[in-house]
Scaffold this active site. Sequence first.
Site, PDB file in Angstrom:
ATOM      1  N   GLY A  16       0.948  -1.150   0.048  1.00 49.74           N
ATOM      2  CA  GLY A  16       0.040   0.005   0.009  1.00 49.74           C
ATOM      3  C   GLY A  16       0.949   1.278  -0.011  1.00 49.74           C
ATOM      4  N   GLN A  51       3.126  10.115   1.342  1.00 49.02           N
ATOM      5  CA  GLN A  51       4.368   9.318   1.429  1.00 49.02           C
ATOM      6  C   GLN A  51       5.369   9.815   0.034  1.00 49.02           C
ATOM      7  OE1 GLN A  51       2.634   5.361   2.157  1.00 49.02           O
ATOM      8  NE2 GLN A  51       4.366   5.245   3.312  1.00 49.02           N
ATOM      9  N   CYS A  58       6.012  -0.199   7.387  1.00 46.84           N
ATOM     10  CA  CYS A  58       5.601   0.992   6.445  1.00 46.84           C
ATOM     11  C   CYS A  58       6.664   1.189   5.602  1.00 46.84           C
ATOM     12  CB  CYS A  58       5.208   2.199   7.318  1.00 46.84           C
ATOM     13  SG  CYS A  58       4.722   3.378   6.465  1.00 46.84           S
ATOM     14  N   LEU A  59       6.429   1.483   4.305  1.00 45.06           N
ATOM     15  CA  LEU A  59       7.653   1.746   3.264  1.00 45.06           C
ATOM     16  C   LEU A  59       8.384   3.247   3.956  1.00 45.06           C
ATOM     17  CD1 LEU A  59       6.085   0.958   0.088  1.00 45.06           C
ATOM     18  CD2 LEU A  59       7.568  -0.263   1.165  1.00 45.06           C
ATOM     19  N   HIS A  97      -4.368   1.292   7.460  1.00 41.44           N
ATOM     20  CA  HIS A  97      -3.204   1.858   7.603  1.00 41.44           C
ATOM     21  C   HIS A  97      -2.713   3.068   6.528  1.00 41.44           C
ATOM     22  CE1 HIS A  97       1.553   1.522   7.627  1.00 41.44           C
ATOM     23  NE2 HIS A  97       1.533   2.200   6.748  1.00 41.44           N
ATOM     24  N   GLU A  98      -3.405   3.139   5.282  1.00 37.18           N
ATOM     25  CA  GLU A  98      -3.172   3.980   4.182  1.00 37.18           C
ATOM     26  C   GLU A  98      -3.850   4.927   4.620  1.00 37.18           C
ATOM     27  OE1 GLU A  98      -0.378   3.621   2.755  1.00 37.18           O
ATOM     28  OE2 GLU A  98      -0.216   1.553   3.070  1.00 37.18           O
ATOM     29  N   HIS A 125      -2.438   7.631   6.947  1.00 34.43           N
ATOM     30  CA  HIS A 125      -1.334   8.453   6.489  1.00 34.43           C
ATOM     31  C   HIS A 125      -2.061   9.738   6.037  1.00 34.43           C
ATOM     32  CE1 HIS A 125       2.415   6.095   6.341  1.00 34.43           C
ATOM     33  NE2 HIS A 125       1.878   5.215   5.768  1.00 34.43           N
TER      34      HIS A 125
HETATM   35 NI    NI Z   1       2.607   3.351   5.414  1.00 31.50          NI
END
Ligand code: NI
Length: 155
Positions: free
Chosen positions: A46, A51, A88-89, A130-131, A134
């Site tokens: 995701g 991000q 998380c990226l 999660h997304e 953000h």
């Molecule tokens: Ni994330």
Amino acid sequence: MAIHNILTLGDHILREKSQPVKKITPNILKLLDNLADTMYDAPGVGLAAPQIGVLKRVIVVDVGEGLIELINPEIIDKKGRTVEPEGCLSVPGALGEVPRSQFVTVKGLDRHGQEKEINAEGLLARALQHEIDHLDGIVFVDKVVRWLENKPEEL
Ligand code: NI
């Protein structure tokens, strides 16, 4: 194809609230493409627009069941609770257990402006929560109840 750099924890952009998309312009379609390219390249399951430095309410998710693109996503129903490892990226290498709802119903717009409603469970439900977090400046590290790997030094 445009692969973007992914901002990491400590970048203030990740803590900002993203703005709703008012109109689906060619730039929004390009944003969706770039988010997917960047997510698959990483690879991750995701990615949210902030991000890659864009404060708009746009996310992509693919937990192995195909690409989901959502504009202005909102959780309209949730049920149950599950605690699972999450990463998380934007926080490379970190892994911690995060409580999430087991089931969510998410509504939003697809790239054609059609309203979509997604009933998700398990990993897909987790990724969507999660997304969407953000988009409100919330990073999973805020919700970790137990760290498993590489807790960030700044916490
Ligand atoms: Ni994330």
